[in-house]
Design an enzyme around this catalytic site. Sequence first.
Site, PDB file in Angstrom:
ATOM      1  N   HIS A 192       4.657  -6.773 -18.008  1.00 37.55           N
ATOM      2  CA  HIS A 192       5.078  -5.800 -17.228  1.00 37.55           C
ATOM      3  C   HIS A 192       6.641  -5.492 -17.496  1.00 37.55           C
ATOM      4  O   HIS A 192       7.261  -6.506 -17.501  1.00 37.55           O
ATOM      5  CB  HIS A 192       4.625  -5.634 -15.712  1.00 37.55           C
ATOM      6  CG  HIS A 192       4.992  -6.729 -15.070  1.00 37.55           C
ATOM      7  ND1 HIS A 192       6.210  -6.733 -14.270  1.00 37.55           N
ATOM      8  CD2 HIS A 192       4.579  -7.873 -14.550  1.00 37.55           C
ATOM      9  CE1 HIS A 192       6.317  -7.776 -13.572  1.00 37.55           C
ATOM     10  NE2 HIS A 192       5.341  -8.793 -13.939  1.00 37.55           N
ATOM     11  N   ASP A 230      10.551 -12.553 -14.504  1.00 36.95           N
ATOM     12  CA  ASP A 230       9.334 -11.925 -14.093  1.00 36.95           C
ATOM     13  C   ASP A 230       9.539 -10.541 -14.405  1.00 36.95           C
ATOM     14  O   ASP A 230      10.263  -9.788 -13.272  1.00 36.95           O
ATOM     15  CB  ASP A 230       8.878 -12.397 -12.581  1.00 36.95           C
ATOM     16  CG  ASP A 230       7.728 -11.759 -12.209  1.00 36.95           C
ATOM     17  OD1 ASP A 230       6.818 -11.088 -12.837  1.00 36.95           O
ATOM     18  OD2 ASP A 230       7.462 -11.739 -10.887  1.00 36.95           O
ATOM     19  N   GLU A 233       3.904  -3.030 -12.151  1.00 34.46           N
ATOM     20  CA  GLU A 233       3.095  -4.285 -11.610  1.00 34.46           C
ATOM     21  C   GLU A 233       3.457  -4.870 -10.244  1.00 34.46           C
ATOM     22  O   GLU A 233       2.444  -5.154  -9.625  1.00 34.46           O
ATOM     23  CB  GLU A 233       3.405  -5.462 -12.687  1.00 34.46           C
ATOM     24  CG  GLU A 233       2.263  -6.249 -12.861  1.00 34.46           C
ATOM     25  CD  GLU A 233       2.754  -7.467 -11.614  1.00 34.46           C
ATOM     26  OE1 GLU A 233       2.121  -8.586 -11.581  1.00 34.46           O
ATOM     27  OE2 GLU A 233       3.806  -7.478 -11.437  1.00 34.46           O
ATOM     28  N   GLU A 234       4.583  -4.866 -10.000  1.00 27.60           N
ATOM     29  CA  GLU A 234       5.026  -5.270  -8.955  1.00 27.60           C
ATOM     30  C   GLU A 234       4.685  -4.737  -7.372  1.00 27.60           C
ATOM     31  O   GLU A 234       4.724  -5.306  -6.466  1.00 27.60           O
ATOM     32  CB  GLU A 234       6.694  -5.514  -8.695  1.00 27.60           C
ATOM     33  CG  GLU A 234       7.068  -6.102  -9.873  1.00 27.60           C
ATOM     34  CD  GLU A 234       6.940  -7.953  -9.456  1.00 27.60           C
ATOM     35  OE1 GLU A 234       6.238  -8.071  -8.576  1.00 27.60           O
ATOM     36  OE2 GLU A 234       7.239  -8.752 -10.534  1.00 27.60           O
ATOM     37  N   ASP A 259       2.542 -13.440 -18.211  1.00 24.78           N
ATOM     38  CA  ASP A 259       3.278 -13.200 -17.095  1.00 24.78           C
ATOM     39  C   ASP A 259       3.860 -14.574 -16.789  1.00 24.78           C
ATOM     40  O   ASP A 259       3.567 -15.754 -17.328  1.00 24.78           O
ATOM     41  CB  ASP A 259       2.449 -12.927 -15.791  1.00 24.78           C
ATOM     42  CG  ASP A 259       3.281 -11.983 -14.912  1.00 24.78           C
ATOM     43  OD1 ASP A 259       4.371 -12.452 -14.530  1.00 24.78           O
ATOM     44  OD2 ASP A 259       2.842 -10.783 -14.448  1.00 24.78           O
ATOM     45  N   HIS A 314      10.795 -14.599  -7.960  1.00 24.43           N
ATOM     46  CA  HIS A 314      11.181 -13.461  -6.994  1.00 24.43           C
ATOM     47  C   HIS A 314      12.643 -13.856  -6.375  1.00 24.43           C
ATOM     48  O   HIS A 314      13.082 -13.602  -5.103  1.00 24.43           O
ATOM     49  CB  HIS A 314      10.444 -13.159  -6.138  1.00 24.43           C
ATOM     50  CG  HIS A 314       9.170 -12.467  -6.566  1.00 24.43           C
ATOM     51  ND1 HIS A 314       8.417 -11.386  -6.049  1.00 24.43           N
ATOM     52  CD2 HIS A 314       8.861 -12.080  -7.691  1.00 24.43           C
ATOM     53  CE1 HIS A 314       7.333 -10.814  -6.665  1.00 24.43           C
ATOM     54  NE2 HIS A 314       7.703 -11.225  -7.965  1.00 24.43           N
TER      55      HIS A 314
END
Length: 335
Positions: free
Chosen positions: A63, A164, A196-197, A219, A307
């Site tokens: 993504h 990410d 995606e998130e 991922d 994150h």
Amino acid sequence: MIETIRKLVEAYGPSGYEDEVREIILEEIDGLYDDVQVDALGNLIAWRRSGKDDASRVMLSSHMDEIGLIVSHVDEQGFLRFSNIGGLYPYTLVGNRVRFKDGTVGVIMHEIKDYSTSSAPKMDQLFIDVSDGSDSPSLRIGDTAVMDYPLVQRGDRLSAKSMDDRIACAVQVEVMRALKDVEGPNDIAFVFSVQEEVGLRGARTAAFSIEPDLGIAIDVTRAGDTPKASTLDQGVSLGKGPAIKIMDSRFLANPEVIQLMDEAAARTEIATQREVLTGGTTDANAIQLVRAGVKSGCLSIPCRYVHSVSETVDLKDVKGAVTLLADLLSQPITL
């Protein structure tokens, strides 16, 4: 490869606003595909065709989007209140700079006056200061921002704001380069997905249109090799190879796909790890459940501090993922 990674991780691209990332990828893969399209949701789909009528159709997905924030209120003094796009953690935000699409840079702070006694703030206690000395703030409700943090390299360790999942986008680009002069037996759709998130949205629509026989997401996954890491995450470490996902909180990998990855690792002598993730999921979950179901798996890049502004990966794991996937895709696939 480092410069490709740098371009990708430093680009602006919160969920729903992946345009800049998509343009970088299009430049990087120029001449490496047979045909390419951007669908209605914004997914970039680059095909490598085998020219065979009975070829298996394989979908890879990483993504393009990253976590971000969106302005929800502008007060009379021009300070911005905001909400999250994806999984923002308030305790990682205070003091960080953010960059808006128009280039405006602000700093996140909070209302609490006594830093020495305060616990982690709540999201509604945070604000963004974008003051420039004028009385007219240039930003308004609905404007979006991402963390403002460059790539840092320490030997084989790379840290950035959006590993990410831009590191997986870089993996796909490198796989396409590795297969450039290979007459492959499969039809391969390299998907660079959106949103995606916020719910695996792009991978779902892409898989619906592609109708793959096999789906593989790429991922990051949490590394458990830091002090006091959860025992549930300690099976995956940086520098010990890409991780073959067995399951996560919303996905069980198909055993046949796990075996395909194990066999590719054996042929290429690439060290791998096995991943059981108790929280989170990937595009593989969306691919697996499209139409009548798709046999799916996921190859993960171990990552510390997911994150945050310092998501950290090891270049050896990244290169191992490229080698494994290039080998797997160059073999006839029958499931």
